[in-house]
Motif scaffolding. Structure first.
Motif, PDB file in Angstrom:
ATOM      1  N   ARG A  16       0.842  -1.203   0.000  1.00  0.00           N
ATOM      2  CA  ARG A  16       0.000   0.000   0.000  1.00  0.00           C
ATOM      3  C   ARG A  16       0.880   1.257   0.000  1.00  0.00           C
ATOM      4  NH1 ARG A  16      -5.297   1.195   3.460  1.00  0.00           N
ATOM      5  NH2 ARG A  16      -5.384  -1.035   3.144  1.00  0.00           N
ATOM      6  N   ARG A  17       1.906   1.246   0.834  1.00  0.00           N
ATOM      7  CA  ARG A  17       2.801   2.420   0.877  1.00  0.00           C
ATOM      8  C   ARG A  17       3.489   2.635  -0.471  1.00  0.00           C
ATOM      9  NH1 ARG A  17       3.674   0.324   5.999  1.00  0.00           N
ATOM     10  NH2 ARG A  17       5.733  -0.548   5.488  1.00  0.00           N
ATOM     11  N   GLU A  20       0.969   4.091  -2.953  1.00  0.00           N
ATOM     12  CA  GLU A  20       0.708   5.520  -2.755  1.00  0.00           C
ATOM     13  C   GLU A  20       1.724   6.389  -3.485  1.00  0.00           C
ATOM     14  OE1 GLU A  20       0.637   5.647   1.518  1.00  0.00           O
ATOM     15  OE2 GLU A  20      -1.457   4.968   1.587  1.00  0.00           O
ATOM     16  N   ARG A  21       2.876   5.829  -3.819  1.00  0.00           N
ATOM     17  CA  ARG A  21       3.928   6.561  -4.546  1.00  0.00           C
ATOM     18  C   ARG A  21       3.781   6.448  -6.061  1.00  0.00           C
ATOM     19  NH1 ARG A  21       9.429   4.170  -2.572  1.00  0.00           N
ATOM     20  NH2 ARG A  21      10.184   5.693  -4.073  1.00  0.00           N
ATOM     21  N   LYS A  23       2.556   6.539  -9.936  1.00  0.00           N
ATOM     22  CA  LYS A  23       1.948   7.526 -10.827  1.00  0.00           C
ATOM     23  C   LYS A  23       1.708   6.868 -12.180  1.00  0.00           C
ATOM     24  CE  LYS A  23       4.295  11.262  -8.549  1.00  0.00           C
ATOM     25  NZ  LYS A  23       5.490  12.013  -8.443  1.00  0.00           N
ATOM     26  N   LYS A  47      -4.967  -1.614  -3.117  1.00  0.00           N
ATOM     27  CA  LYS A  47      -5.683  -0.824  -2.101  1.00  0.00           C
ATOM     28  C   LYS A  47      -5.335   0.654  -2.230  1.00  0.00           C
ATOM     29  CE  LYS A  47      -6.260  -4.415   1.415  1.00  0.00           C
ATOM     30  NZ  LYS A  47      -7.702  -4.462   1.411  1.00  0.00           N
ATOM     31  N   ALA A  48      -4.049   0.962  -2.438  1.00  0.00           N
ATOM     32  CA  ALA A  48      -3.634   2.352  -2.599  1.00  0.00           C
ATOM     33  C   ALA A  48      -4.238   2.977  -3.850  1.00  0.00           C
ATOM     34  CB  ALA A  48      -2.114   2.447  -2.641  1.00  0.00           C
ATOM     35  N   LYS A  69      -8.252   4.326  -9.128  1.00  0.00           N
ATOM     36  CA  LYS A  69      -7.978   5.709  -9.532  1.00  0.00           C
ATOM     37  C   LYS A  69      -7.016   5.735 -10.720  1.00  0.00           C
ATOM     38  CE  LYS A  69      -4.364   6.794  -6.141  1.00  0.00           C
ATOM     39  NZ  LYS A  69      -4.003   7.638  -5.023  1.00  0.00           N
TER      40      LYS A  69
END
Length: 148
Positions: A16-17, A20-21, A23, A47-48, A69
């Motif tokens: 997940r971490r 989050e990074r 792109k 999940k991220a 997303k």
């Protein structure tokens, strides 16, 4: 960067971490033996990226597509061992499409030179080495310098 996972949930959280990074145009390449946690890391990335579908290993389908997303293209190259085979499954068509999403590739070590080829096509390439330390512990090394 190296992290130690002590459980499946730790592995998901590390994923997940990392997620989050990520792109658009990023690729994540996993290296590690069977059962070391590649799919759990992918679940965390999902999940991220707000993927709602259950993330499962694409071993028999070779690729699974998920919407969040960002689109996520999850490959399993366990049974693929050269660039001709990659061409045969339409891998490089996904590379062009994934510039708007993220590629997550298990068993990337099966294709010599894949890191280099992706570093020319993708925005960033993250290489993840997963090593089993004990029954529940994993050493997860994240290298995001490929192509720099």
């Amino acid at each position: 960067m190296t992290e130690i996972s002590r459980s499946e949930q730790d592995t998901v959280n590390i994923g997940r971490r990392l997620g989050e990074r990520l792109k658009p145009g990023d690729a994540v390449l996993f290296n590690g033996e069977m059962g070391n946690g590649k799919t759990y890391l992918t679940k965390g990335i999902g999940k991220a990226l707000l993927v709602e579908d259950e993330i499962v290993s694409p071993t028999f389908s070779l690729v699974r597509e998920y919407q969040g997303k960002l689109p996520m293209y999850h490959f399993d190259l366990f049974r693929i061992n050269d660039f001709d085979a990659l061409l045969g499954i339409g891998f490089f068509d996904y590379v062009a499409t994934a510039r708007n999403g993220v590629m997550v590739i298990e068993w990337s070590e099966n294709i010599k030179g894949l890191e280099f080829e992706l570093s020319k096509e993708m925005a960033r390439v993250f290489k993840i080495n997963i090593k089993k330390i004990s029954q529940n512990e994993r050493e997860i090394e994240i290298d995001d310098s490929i192509g720099d």
